[in-house]
Scaffold this motif. Structure first.
Motif, PDB file in Angstrom:
ATOM      1  N   ASN A   1      -3.941  13.252   1.121  1.00 52.89           N
ATOM      2  CA  ASN A   1      -3.167  11.807   1.090  1.00 52.89           C
ATOM      3  C   ASN A   1      -4.252  10.928   0.253  1.00 52.89           C
ATOM      4  N   TRP A   2      -3.520  10.109  -0.524  1.00 52.01           N
ATOM      5  CA  TRP A   2      -4.469   9.135  -1.362  1.00 52.01           C
ATOM      6  C   TRP A   2      -3.922   7.553  -0.848  1.00 52.01           C
TER       7      TRP A   2
ATOM      8  N   THR B   1       0.928  -1.266  -0.098  1.00 57.30           N
ATOM      9  CA  THR B   1      -0.023  -0.032  -0.050  1.00 57.30           C
ATOM     10  C   THR B   1       0.868   1.156   0.043  1.00 57.30           C
ATOM     11  N   PHE B   2       0.634   2.065  -0.955  1.00 53.44           N
ATOM     12  CA  PHE B   2       1.029   3.503  -0.902  1.00 53.44           C
ATOM     13  C   PHE B   2       0.289   4.567  -0.500  1.00 53.44           C
ATOM     14  N   TYR B   3       0.627   5.411   0.839  1.00 58.31           N
ATOM     15  CA  TYR B   3      -0.189   6.251   1.083  1.00 58.31           C
ATOM     16  C   TYR B   3       0.457   7.681   0.471  1.00 58.31           C
ATOM     17  N   ARG B   4      -0.067   7.926  -0.552  1.00 57.13           N
ATOM     18  CA  ARG B   4       0.654   9.193  -1.318  1.00 57.13           C
ATOM     19  C   ARG B   4       0.101  10.400  -1.020  1.00 57.13           C
ATOM     20  N   ASN B   5       1.132  11.251  -0.861  1.00 56.76           N
ATOM     21  CA  ASN B   5       0.664  12.686  -0.811  1.00 56.76           C
ATOM     22  C   ASN B   5       0.681  13.248  -1.855  1.00 56.76           C
ATOM     23  N   ARG B   6      -0.342  14.265  -1.941  1.00 54.90           N
ATOM     24  CA  ARG B   6      -0.614  14.997  -3.167  1.00 54.90           C
ATOM     25  C   ARG B   6       0.652  16.013  -3.513  1.00 54.90           C
TER      26      ARG B   6
ATOM     27  N   GLU C   1       7.013  20.867   1.000  1.00 56.24           N
ATOM     28  CA  GLU C   1       6.195  21.939   0.525  1.00 56.24           C
ATOM     29  C   GLU C   1       4.871  22.501   1.213  1.00 56.24           C
ATOM     30  N   HIS C   2       4.078  21.377   1.632  1.00 57.17           N
ATOM     31  CA  HIS C   2       3.115  21.445   2.526  1.00 57.17           C
ATOM     32  C   HIS C   2       3.328  22.501   3.751  1.00 57.17           C
ATOM     33  N   ASN C   3       4.422  21.791   4.377  1.00 59.83           N
ATOM     34  CA  ASN C   3       4.923  22.413   5.631  1.00 59.83           C
ATOM     35  C   ASN C   3       5.214  23.836   5.514  1.00 59.83           C
ATOM     36  N   ALA C   4       5.802  23.963   4.566  1.00 60.76           N
ATOM     37  CA  ALA C   4       6.246  25.520   4.170  1.00 60.76           C
ATOM     38  C   ALA C   4       5.135  26.613   3.658  1.00 60.76           C
ATOM     39  N   THR C   5       4.249  26.116   3.095  1.00 66.41           N
ATOM     40  CA  THR C   5       3.176  26.795   2.510  1.00 66.41           C
ATOM     41  C   THR C   5       1.858  27.099   3.186  1.00 66.41           C
ATOM     42  N   SER C   6       1.655  25.935   4.058  1.00 61.14           N
ATOM     43  CA  SER C   6       0.174  26.029   4.636  1.00 61.14           C
ATOM     44  C   SER C   6      -0.088  27.099   5.510  1.00 61.14           C
ATOM     45  N   GLN C   7      -1.109  27.569   5.630  1.00 59.53           N
ATOM     46  CA  GLN C   7      -1.617  28.459   6.414  1.00 59.53           C
ATOM     47  C   GLN C   7      -2.468  28.088   7.731  1.00 59.53           C
TER      48      GLN C   7
END
Length: 385
Positions: free
Chosen positions: A290-291, A266-271, A276-282
């Motif tokens: 995640n898929w 199983t691959f729990y894939r981040n979109r 990148e998410h850590n640096a840009t999320s508000q």
């Protein structure tokens, strides 16, 4: 060469499987021509089982002198693997060695040196490299699908063994006869796969319990902590005394997580990348989308026969080896590092201090309280060529 003529040295548990598979034609273009074992009773069994069609020998010296084989499969107790591998290569024979490649890396380094100077095929029986799931995991990691490697956890505790198993041979579960316990016997495959997929760690901290769950002198429960050059970390847990056991592999990257359990990948894939998410999320608690992806895996596990077939194909057609023998030292290095860390109660930095490991191993052998009679008989199997 129409067929590769193969001799098998040692017909205990694994050697017996190998000779039966070879004799029954499971490996194309291979012919079982010789069997070697120090026990006449095993040779008598082989003569009856194979209708006296296969030559039998009580020593590797006799087999080599008979000049009847092109290649050897070495399935003896562990200390003999490098010794007999060198002996075979020096006598112009192709060599396939059962796992582990040896007990200590200093001996294996010499084997690798001889192999590098030879034009013969040298292979190790890392049969789990034929497993389509682990091939796919390696592909996903090496191709960058999971992003930068961050963490690995492998719990492999379904190697359950009873006391009867350990009592079945005087050489088993002893420092002098086997060279270790679960690390050297049951889980060299997983230690190989970890480095095959992710590369070698840079530091190791090992915690081993010796004879905790069985009446033995070697380790039957292990927890090890790994650190990698890029800062990634790992935990490796194994045991022969846990029931029911677990076999679960997790590999985490910044783009997702791979999980192997119960023959499923199983691959729990981040979109998007976690970085990148850590640096840009508000938002403070927002996670990357995640898929959950069930990864299709094609092919079948060909196991020991698959490695033997690849070995023969490499001899006959120069096919690329799936498990080159020179790579056997990598998983053994991790195993030795875990032991050494446990013995010294300290971190071990790679490359391994081979002399210190050998010194500590000799101390274990010298202070052993196990009856040496059966061990000495087994160790006499080594040749003198």
């Amino acid at each position: 060469m129409d067929k590769v003529k193969i001799g098998v040295i040692g017909i205990g548990n694994m050697g017996t499987q190998h000779v039966v598979n070879l004799y029954n034609g499971k490996v194309k273009n291979a012919e079982l021509v010789a069997i070697c074992d120090i026990k006449q009773s095993r040779l008598d069994w082989a003569k009856k089982e194979f209708n006296n069609e296969v030559s039998t020998f009580l020593s590797i010296d006799e087999l080599i002198d008979a000049n009847c084989a092109d290649a050897l499969i070495i399935a003896t107790p562990h200390y003999q693997h490098p010794i007999m591998g060198i002996q075979g290569l020096k006598n112009n024979l192709h060599i396939l060695v059962e796992k582990p490649i040896g007990v200590y890396t200093k001996a294996v380094a010499e084997l690798n040196k001889i192999a590098s100077e030879s034009d013969k095929v040298f292979t190790i029986m890392y049969n789990q490299r034929t497993n389509p799931i682990y091939k796919k995991v390696r592909d996903l990691v090496k191709s960058g699908e999971i992003g930068e490697f961050r963490r690995v956890n492998w719990t492999i505790t379904d190697w359950y063994r009873t006391q009867f198993y350990y009592n079945s041979g005087g050489w088993r579960a002893t420092w002098e006869g086997e060279g270790g316990g679960v690390l050297i016997n049951q889980c060299p495959h997983q230690l190989d796969l970890i480095q095959w997929i992710l590369g070698m760690p840079s530091k190791v901290r090992g915690f081993c319990n010796y004879g905790k769950l069985h009446n033995i002198e070697v380790e039957d429960e292990v927890t090890a902590y790994l650190e990698y050059p890029n800062g990634a970390t790992g935990v490796f847990i194994t045991s022969t005394g846990e029931a029911p056991g677990t076999n679960r592999l997790e590999i985490v990257g910044d783009k997702g997580k791979l999980v192997v359990e119960k023959n499923e990948l199983t691959f729990y894939r981040n979109r998007i990348s976690e970085r990148e998410h850590n640096a840009t999320s508000q938002e403070g608690f927002d996670k990357p989308e995640n898929w959950e992806c069930k990864i299709p895996v094609e092919g079948i596990l060909t196991n020991h026969v698959g490695i033997m077939q690849n070995f023969v194909d490499a001899i006959m057609d120069n096919k690329e080896q799936l498990a080159p023998g020179v790579e056997g030292i990598n998983g053994l290095t991790i195993s030795n590092a875990i032991h050494l860390s446990s013995w010294t109660d300290n971190w071990v930095t790679l490359p391994l201090n081979e002399d210190l490991f050998y010194e500590k191993l000799q101390e274990k052998i010298e202070t052993s309280t196990i009856n040496k009679e059966d061990i000495d008989i087994v160790l006499n199997l080594q040749g003198s060529h």
